[in-house]
Enzyme design. Sequence first.
Site, mmCIF file in Angstrom:
data_model
loop_
_atom_site.group_PDB
_atom_site.id
_atom_site.type_symbol
_atom_site.label_atom_id
_atom_site.label_comp_id
_atom_site.label_asym_id
_atom_site.label_seq_id
_atom_site.Cartn_x
_atom_site.Cartn_y
_atom_site.Cartn_z
ATOM 1 N N HIS A 268 -103.092 4.163 -44.117
ATOM 2 C CA HIS A 268 -102.919 5.376 -43.307
ATOM 3 C C HIS A 268 -102.375 6.529 -44.162
ATOM 4 C CE1 HIS A 268 -104.039 3.153 -39.856
ATOM 5 N NE2 HIS A 268 -102.950 2.419 -39.788
ATOM 6 N N ARG B 133 -119.760 2.890 -33.200
ATOM 7 C CA ARG B 133 -119.407 3.049 -31.788
ATOM 8 C C ARG B 133 -118.527 4.287 -31.644
ATOM 9 N NH1 ARG B 133 -117.040 -1.936 -33.273
ATOM 10 N NH2 ARG B 133 -114.902 -1.693 -34.009
ATOM 11 N N SER C 105 -115.736 4.447 -29.531
ATOM 12 C CA SER C 105 -114.325 4.131 -29.290
ATOM 13 C C SER C 105 -113.619 5.184 -28.432
ATOM 14 C CB SER C 105 -113.577 3.933 -30.622
ATOM 15 O OG SER C 105 -114.197 2.937 -31.398
ATOM 16 N N SER D 171 -105.926 6.996 -30.856
ATOM 17 C CA SER D 171 -106.582 6.878 -29.553
ATOM 18 C C SER D 171 -105.613 6.321 -28.509
ATOM 19 C CB SER D 171 -107.802 5.952 -29.662
ATOM 20 O OG SER D 171 -107.388 4.601 -29.732
ATOM 21 N N GLU E 125 -125.416 15.249 -33.330
ATOM 22 C CA GLU E 125 -126.036 14.341 -34.289
ATOM 23 C C GLU E 125 -124.976 13.353 -34.768
ATOM 24 O OE1 GLU E 125 -129.238 14.258 -35.140
ATOM 25 O OE2 GLU E 125 -129.607 15.912 -33.740
ATOM 26 N N ASP F 242 -112.126 6.192 -39.742
ATOM 27 C CA ASP F 242 -111.907 4.747 -39.559
ATOM 28 C C ASP F 242 -111.917 4.020 -40.912
ATOM 29 O OD1 ASP F 242 -111.421 2.475 -38.130
ATOM 30 O OD2 ASP F 242 -113.466 2.227 -37.375
ATOM 31 N N LEU G 216 -110.747 28.246 -40.101
ATOM 32 C CA LEU G 216 -111.093 26.939 -39.524
ATOM 33 C C LEU G 216 -110.118 26.530 -38.414
ATOM 34 C CD1 LEU G 216 -112.581 24.086 -39.763
ATOM 35 C CD2 LEU G 216 -110.729 23.471 -41.334
ATOM 36 N N TRP H 222 -109.290 -0.630 -45.959
ATOM 37 C CA TRP H 222 -109.107 -0.088 -47.325
ATOM 38 C C TRP H 222 -107.873 -0.742 -47.958
ATOM 39 C CZ3 TRP H 222 -105.130 2.299 -49.844
ATOM 40 C CH2 TRP H 222 -105.433 2.940 -51.045
HETATM 41 C C1 IPE Z 1 -110.947 4.733 -33.417
HETATM 42 O O1 IPE Z 1 -110.763 3.759 -34.377
HETATM 43 C C2 IPE Z 1 -109.704 5.544 -33.245
HETATM 44 C C3 IPE Z 1 -109.327 6.371 -34.375
HETATM 45 C C4 IPE Z 1 -110.005 6.552 -35.493
HETATM 46 C C5 IPE Z 1 -108.095 7.100 -34.226
HETATM 47 P P1 IPE Z 1 -110.324 2.272 -33.988
HETATM 48 O O2 IPE Z 1 -110.260 1.533 -35.272
HETATM 49 O O3 IPE Z 1 -109.118 2.288 -33.155
HETATM 50 O O4 IPE Z 1 -111.560 1.792 -33.107
HETATM 51 P P2 IPE Z 1 -112.039 0.337 -32.728
HETATM 52 O O5 IPE Z 1 -110.863 -0.373 -32.157
HETATM 53 O O6 IPE Z 1 -112.503 -0.316 -33.990
HETATM 54 O O7 IPE Z 1 -113.143 0.553 -31.772
HETATM 55 C C1 IPE Z 2 -108.367 4.368 -38.668
HETATM 56 O O1 IPE Z 2 -108.237 3.256 -39.471
HETATM 57 C C2 IPE Z 2 -107.046 4.989 -38.309
HETATM 58 C C3 IPE Z 2 -106.613 4.757 -36.917
HETATM 59 C C4 IPE Z 2 -107.297 4.155 -36.000
HETATM 60 C C5 IPE Z 2 -105.302 5.229 -36.559
HETATM 61 P P1 IPE Z 2 -107.950 1.813 -38.876
HETATM 62 O O2 IPE Z 2 -106.497 1.579 -38.853
HETATM 63 O O3 IPE Z 2 -108.662 1.625 -37.600
HETATM 64 O O4 IPE Z 2 -108.608 0.903 -39.991
HETATM 65 P P2 IPE Z 2 -109.408 -0.445 -39.773
HETATM 66 O O5 IPE Z 2 -110.510 -0.152 -38.818
HETATM 67 O O6 IPE Z 2 -108.431 -1.446 -39.235
HETATM 68 O O7 IPE Z 2 -109.907 -0.788 -41.123
HETATM 69 MG MG MG Z 3 -110.478 0.930 -37.086
#
Ligand code: IPE
Ligand code: IPE
Ligand code: MG
Length: 253
Positions: free
Chosen positions: A47, A204, A206, A75, A217, A30, A141, A35
């Site tokens: 990304h 969380r 998610s 997700s 853990e 996440d 792996l 970033w």
């Molecule tokens: C969880 O991150 C899903 C992935 C890392 C692929 P999100 O950024 O989508 O989660 P929420 O919306 O903050 O809970």
């Molecule tokens: C995680 O980074 C990647 C995916 C959920 C696909 P985010 O895109 O959720 O990045 P933030 O949470 O908005 O910073």
């Molecule tokens: Mg996110």
Amino acid sequence: MFNIFKKKEIKKEQGFNLKKIPKHIAIIMDGNGRWAQKRNLPRIKGHYEGMQTVKKITKYASDLGVKYLTLYAFSTENWSRPKREVSYLMDLPEKMFSSFMPELMANNVKVLVIGDIEELPQNTQQAVNNAIKKTSDNTGLNLIFALNYGSKKEILDAIKNISYDVKQGNITVENIDEQLLESKLYTKNIPAPDLLIRTSGEQRLSNFLLWQLAYSEFIFTNVTWPDYTEKEFLKSLLEYQSRDRRYGGLHEG
Ligand code: IPE
Ligand code: IPE
Ligand code: MG
């Protein structure tokens, strides 16, 4: 292959126990968007950088002898993002595997996917299925991508599947146990994660591996995924090694 000297260095400098490496590590990658935003860049650049981190951490986990690494990449809720972002994310597997495949092969990494991939665009499915096929004989792996993954959907589908078997008379209600349910999840044949790491400060799940994480853990770090380094990963593993996994029992020794 892993540099033995480097291994000794890890041990010496960090008090790291090379015999206590988690067998299965799951990561909620996440913070890509934040970033990028912090650097006045478009979210998709985050990304792209996140993909570089995937490569780094995969290599490192493989070198350390981790057996399963599950990465939450998309997700079932992420479809609600702007179309442009979703479409970039959907193109990432193809981008990644086209440059990463030689390294995956050289490191004996086997690619697997959990989630509903049939809902993904054709080119994404093809890239993913190709990677699975090409690496299917590898024995190192297991690199598991959670793609269009949602834990609630996974559990619901398992329940529907079992209900159908009961209705057909193949099994009785009394036959339903943890093992049976687990055999209907995407993660059948994969042991539960020992460690869950989530980057970027969110605490969380998610909708990630709700069943499978029952006794894992959890480690949360404020570092965003593109900034997550081998050193940070090692720090998370060191913290994991200090945890006392009791499984409802009492502390040993
Ligand atoms: C969880 O991150 C899903 C992935 C890392 C692929 P999100 O950024 O989508 O989660 P929420 O919306 O903050 O809970
Ligand atoms: C995680 O980074 C990647 C995916 C959920 C696909 P985010 O895109 O959720 O990045 P933030 O949470 O908005 O910073
Ligand atoms: Mg996110």
